[in-house]
Design a protein around this motif. Structure first.
Motif, PDB file in Angstrom:
ATOM      1  N   SER A 172      28.237  47.033  50.701  1.00  0.00           N
ATOM      2  CA  SER A 172      29.056  45.756  50.900  1.00  0.00           C
ATOM      3  C   SER A 172      29.736  45.833  49.606  1.00  0.00           C
ATOM      4  CB  SER A 172      28.154  44.592  51.115  1.00  0.00           C
ATOM      5  OG  SER A 172      29.021  43.380  51.134  1.00  0.00           O
ATOM      6  N   ALA A 173      29.224  45.800  48.663  1.00  0.00           N
ATOM      7  CA  ALA A 173      29.817  45.767  47.192  1.00  0.00           C
ATOM      8  C   ALA A 173      30.940  46.718  47.071  1.00  0.00           C
ATOM      9  CB  ALA A 173      28.817  45.720  46.143  1.00  0.00           C
ATOM     10  N   SER A 174      30.567  47.906  47.562  1.00  0.00           N
ATOM     11  CA  SER A 174      31.392  49.044  47.578  1.00  0.00           C
ATOM     12  C   SER A 174      32.727  49.182  48.224  1.00  0.00           C
ATOM     13  CB  SER A 174      30.927  50.415  47.428  1.00  0.00           C
ATOM     14  OG  SER A 174      30.528  50.431  48.984  1.00  0.00           O
ATOM     15  N   GLY A 175      32.812  48.228  49.261  1.00  0.00           N
ATOM     16  CA  GLY A 175      33.882  48.270  50.295  1.00  0.00           C
ATOM     17  C   GLY A 175      33.772  49.406  51.125  1.00  0.00           C
ATOM     18  N   THR A 176      32.764  50.068  51.242  1.00  0.00           N
ATOM     19  CA  THR A 176      32.749  51.292  52.227  1.00  0.00           C
ATOM     20  C   THR A 176      32.101  50.981  53.434  1.00  0.00           C
ATOM     21  OG1 THR A 176      30.913  52.038  51.059  1.00  0.00           O
ATOM     22  CG2 THR A 176      32.816  52.665  50.170  1.00  0.00           C
ATOM     23  N   ARG A 193      26.322  39.183  56.815  1.00  0.00           N
ATOM     24  CA  ARG A 193      24.595  39.642  56.549  1.00  0.00           C
ATOM     25  C   ARG A 193      24.763  40.344  55.334  1.00  0.00           C
ATOM     26  NH1 ARG A 193      19.672  38.966  55.602  1.00  0.00           N
ATOM     27  NH2 ARG A 193      18.141  40.336  56.554  1.00  0.00           N
ATOM     28  N   ALA A 194      25.762  41.290  55.312  1.00  0.00           N
ATOM     29  CA  ALA A 194      25.763  42.436  53.965  1.00  0.00           C
ATOM     30  C   ALA A 194      26.078  41.652  52.694  1.00  0.00           C
ATOM     31  CB  ALA A 194      26.891  43.437  54.294  1.00  0.00           C
ATOM     32  N   LYS A 195      27.043  40.579  52.981  1.00  0.00           N
ATOM     33  CA  LYS A 195      27.222  39.731  51.863  1.00  0.00           C
ATOM     34  C   LYS A 195      26.022  39.083  51.348  1.00  0.00           C
ATOM     35  CE  LYS A 195      31.576  40.704  50.498  1.00  0.00           C
ATOM     36  NZ  LYS A 195      31.670  41.114  49.141  1.00  0.00           N
ATOM     37  N   GLU A 196      25.255  38.330  52.167  1.00  0.00           N
ATOM     38  CA  GLU A 196      24.141  37.791  51.666  1.00  0.00           C
ATOM     39  C   GLU A 196      23.159  38.676  50.847  1.00  0.00           C
ATOM     40  OE1 GLU A 196      22.197  36.432  55.254  1.00  0.00           O
ATOM     41  OE2 GLU A 196      23.646  35.094  55.749  1.00  0.00           O
ATOM     42  N   LEU A 197      23.102  40.079  51.463  1.00  0.00           N
ATOM     43  CA  LEU A 197      22.412  40.866  50.621  1.00  0.00           C
ATOM     44  C   LEU A 197      22.877  41.440  49.369  1.00  0.00           C
ATOM     45  CD1 LEU A 197      21.166  43.153  53.595  1.00  0.00           C
ATOM     46  CD2 LEU A 197      19.573  41.452  52.405  1.00  0.00           C
ATOM     47  N   GLU A 198      24.211  41.517  49.320  1.00  0.00           N
ATOM     48  CA  GLU A 198      24.747  41.595  47.986  1.00  0.00           C
ATOM     49  C   GLU A 198      24.718  40.685  47.218  1.00  0.00           C
ATOM     50  OE1 GLU A 198      29.433  41.768  46.732  1.00  0.00           O
ATOM     51  OE2 GLU A 198      29.172  42.457  48.728  1.00  0.00           O
ATOM     52  N   ARG A 199      24.785  39.489  47.282  1.00  0.00           N
ATOM     53  CA  ARG A 199      24.782  38.354  46.433  1.00  0.00           C
ATOM     54  C   ARG A 199      23.243  38.087  45.957  1.00  0.00           C
ATOM     55  NH1 ARG A 199      28.707  35.992  49.955  1.00  0.00           N
ATOM     56  NH2 ARG A 199      26.925  35.174  51.258  1.00  0.00           N
ATOM     57  N   SER A 200      22.192  38.675  46.639  1.00  0.00           N
ATOM     58  CA  SER A 200      20.957  38.534  46.273  1.00  0.00           C
ATOM     59  C   SER A 200      20.545  39.600  45.097  1.00  0.00           C
ATOM     60  CB  SER A 200      19.966  38.710  47.510  1.00  0.00           C
ATOM     61  OG  SER A 200      19.975  40.304  47.790  1.00  0.00           O
ATOM     62  N   SER A 201      21.473  40.513  44.847  1.00  0.00           N
ATOM     63  CA  SER A 201      21.093  41.482  43.901  1.00  0.00           C
ATOM     64  C   SER A 201      22.362  41.294  42.808  1.00  0.00           C
ATOM     65  CB  SER A 201      21.135  42.920  44.466  1.00  0.00           C
ATOM     66  OG  SER A 201      21.358  43.912  43.574  1.00  0.00           O
ATOM     67  N   TRP A 202      21.937  41.176  41.410  1.00  0.00           N
ATOM     68  CA  TRP A 202      22.956  41.082  40.375  1.00  0.00           C
ATOM     69  C   TRP A 202      23.393  42.532  40.122  1.00  0.00           C
ATOM     70  CZ3 TRP A 202      21.803  44.714  36.712  1.00  0.00           C
ATOM     71  CH2 TRP A 202      20.408  45.231  36.526  1.00  0.00           C
ATOM     72  N   GLY A 203      22.804  43.553  40.509  1.00  0.00           N
ATOM     73  CA  GLY A 203      23.516  45.137  40.661  1.00  0.00           C
ATOM     74  C   GLY A 203      24.627  44.922  41.491  1.00  0.00           C
ATOM     75  N   ALA A 204      24.456  44.686  42.710  1.00  0.00           N
ATOM     76  CA  ALA A 204      25.415  44.756  43.499  1.00  0.00           C
ATOM     77  C   ALA A 204      26.512  43.889  43.480  1.00  0.00           C
ATOM     78  CB  ALA A 204      24.806  44.559  45.244  1.00  0.00           C
ATOM     79  N   ALA A 206      27.508  42.916  40.744  1.00  0.00           N
ATOM     80  CA  ALA A 206      28.520  43.629  39.520  1.00  0.00           C
ATOM     81  C   ALA A 206      29.411  44.701  40.008  1.00  0.00           C
ATOM     82  CB  ALA A 206      27.366  44.215  38.337  1.00  0.00           C
ATOM     83  N   VAL A 207      28.826  45.505  41.072  1.00  0.00           N
ATOM     84  CA  VAL A 207      29.630  46.532  41.470  1.00  0.00           C
ATOM     85  C   VAL A 207      30.771  45.808  42.304  1.00  0.00           C
ATOM     86  CG1 VAL A 207      29.713  48.167  43.306  1.00  0.00           C
ATOM     87  CG2 VAL A 207      27.607  48.243  41.865  1.00  0.00           C
ATOM     88  N   ASN A 208      30.493  44.838  42.912  1.00  0.00           N
ATOM     89  CA  ASN A 208      31.773  44.136  43.867  1.00  0.00           C
ATOM     90  C   ASN A 208      32.646  43.596  42.812  1.00  0.00           C
ATOM     91  OD1 ASN A 208      32.841  42.935  46.317  1.00  0.00           O
ATOM     92  ND2 ASN A 208      32.174  41.077  45.279  1.00  0.00           N
ATOM     93  N   VAL A 211      34.583  46.632  41.446  1.00  0.00           N
ATOM     94  CA  VAL A 211      35.565  47.337  42.269  1.00  0.00           C
ATOM     95  C   VAL A 211      37.058  46.382  42.495  1.00  0.00           C
ATOM     96  CG1 VAL A 211      35.720  47.854  44.755  1.00  0.00           C
ATOM     97  CG2 VAL A 211      33.757  48.549  43.425  1.00  0.00           C
ATOM     98  N   LEU A 212      36.568  44.867  42.824  1.00  0.00           N
ATOM     99  CA  LEU A 212      37.434  43.987  43.098  1.00  0.00           C
ATOM    100  C   LEU A 212      38.516  44.154  41.691  1.00  0.00           C
ATOM    101  CD1 LEU A 212      36.145  41.146  44.742  1.00  0.00           C
ATOM    102  CD2 LEU A 212      37.426  42.900  45.834  1.00  0.00           C
ATOM    103  N   ARG A 213      38.307  44.021  40.499  1.00  0.00           N
ATOM    104  CA  ARG A 213      38.883  44.010  39.320  1.00  0.00           C
ATOM    105  C   ARG A 213      39.703  45.447  39.511  1.00  0.00           C
ATOM    106  NH1 ARG A 213      35.091  43.555  34.834  1.00  0.00           N
ATOM    107  NH2 ARG A 213      35.027  45.772  34.955  1.00  0.00           N
ATOM    108  N   THR A 214      39.103  46.430  39.738  1.00  0.00           N
ATOM    109  CA  THR A 214      39.985  47.903  39.652  1.00  0.00           C
ATOM    110  C   THR A 214      41.287  47.888  40.848  1.00  0.00           C
ATOM    111  OG1 THR A 214      38.138  48.839  38.918  1.00  0.00           O
ATOM    112  CG2 THR A 214      39.668  50.292  40.096  1.00  0.00           C
ATOM    113  N   VAL A 215      40.830  47.224  42.007  1.00  0.00           N
ATOM    114  CA  VAL A 215      41.667  47.286  43.155  1.00  0.00           C
ATOM    115  C   VAL A 215      42.925  46.251  42.751  1.00  0.00           C
ATOM    116  CG1 VAL A 215      42.015  46.644  45.487  1.00  0.00           C
ATOM    117  CG2 VAL A 215      39.951  47.838  44.802  1.00  0.00           C
TER     118      VAL A 215
END
Length: 229
Positions: A172-176, A193-204, A206-208, A211-215
């Motif tokens: 989810s965080a990678s956008g893929t 659902r994927a966003k919920e799991l992403e928000r539950s992980s500080w690592g994910a 951070a990736v999001n 990636v958004l900053r780069t885009v």
């Protein structure tokens, strides 16, 4: 050579496999892949108790990440990343780049998957002069089972284990995640659902953010180029 699959593979290896097209070997999200790979390695170390994040000190570069003394992992790749984290305390955003372009870079992960028999690499000569190397999925059965685990969580609402939750959150965080639409039908429910799991992980998370900053930076650069023509 004995093939190692299942939990013998790291989260970063499973994630790379999920993002890879079986036939062409192309990896989705290649432009920001170093963020995603770095995040996967940090998540794995966090799940194993090898590092911790200071959630009370976010700063400009995200949460501060600390290596846990006396908790050096046995896997050589994780060990190298653990050593990098232990050099000094940094924000997770900085670490994503350092790890994803260093110890955890794309070539390192692909080489490991080839050694384990999960991927296949073939080198050919074109016109008798130029060497080209193609990478394809060798163990399609393992990848199919991996996709099914993620699909069960995102589509069927199954309760994920830590690894599967991390994989879904990082996808989810990678956008893929939408690139897997043939196996995991894309929908608003899957997105949430994927966003919920992403928000539950500080690592994910951070990736999001990375990636958004780069885009955003690329989009801004494109806008400037267009306006000046």
């Amino acid at each position: 050579m004995q093939k190692k699959t299942g939990n013998d593979l790291l989260i970063v290896e499973d994630l790379t496999l999920l993002m890879m097209d079986d036939a062409s070997g192309a990896i989705a999200g290649a432009g920001t892949l170093y963020y995603t790979l770095g995040g996967a390695l940090l998540v794995e170390l966090g799940l194993g108790g090898h590092l911790r994040a200071d959630g009370n000190d976010t700063g400009l570069n995200g949460v501060k990440v600390h290596a846990v003394a006396g908790r050096t992992p046995s896997d050589p790749l994780l060990r190298a990343v653990h050593a990098k984290v232990g050099e000094r305390v940094r924000g997770v955003q900085t670490l994503l780049i350092e790890i994803g372009t260093g110890a955890g870079k794309r070539e390192t992960v692909l080489d490991r998957l080839v050694e384990r028999g999960v991927l296949r690499q073939e080198t050919k000569k074109t016109l008798g002069l130029f060497r080209t190397t193609s990478t394809t999925v060798a163990d399609t059965g393992y990848k199919k089972a991996l996709v099914e685990r993620v699909r069960a969580v995102l589509v069927d609402g199954a309760e994920p284990d830590d690894r599967t939750a991390a994989l879904a959150g990082l996808l989810s965080a990678s956008g893929t995640l939408p690139t897997l639409h043939r196996s995991i039908p894309w929908s608003g429910k899957v997105y949430q659902r994927a966003k919920e799991l992403e928000r539950s992980s500080w690592g994910a998370e951070a990736v999001n953010a990375a990636v958004l900053r780069t885009v955003a930076a690329v989009s801004a650069g494109t806008a400037v180029a267009v306006s000046s023509t």
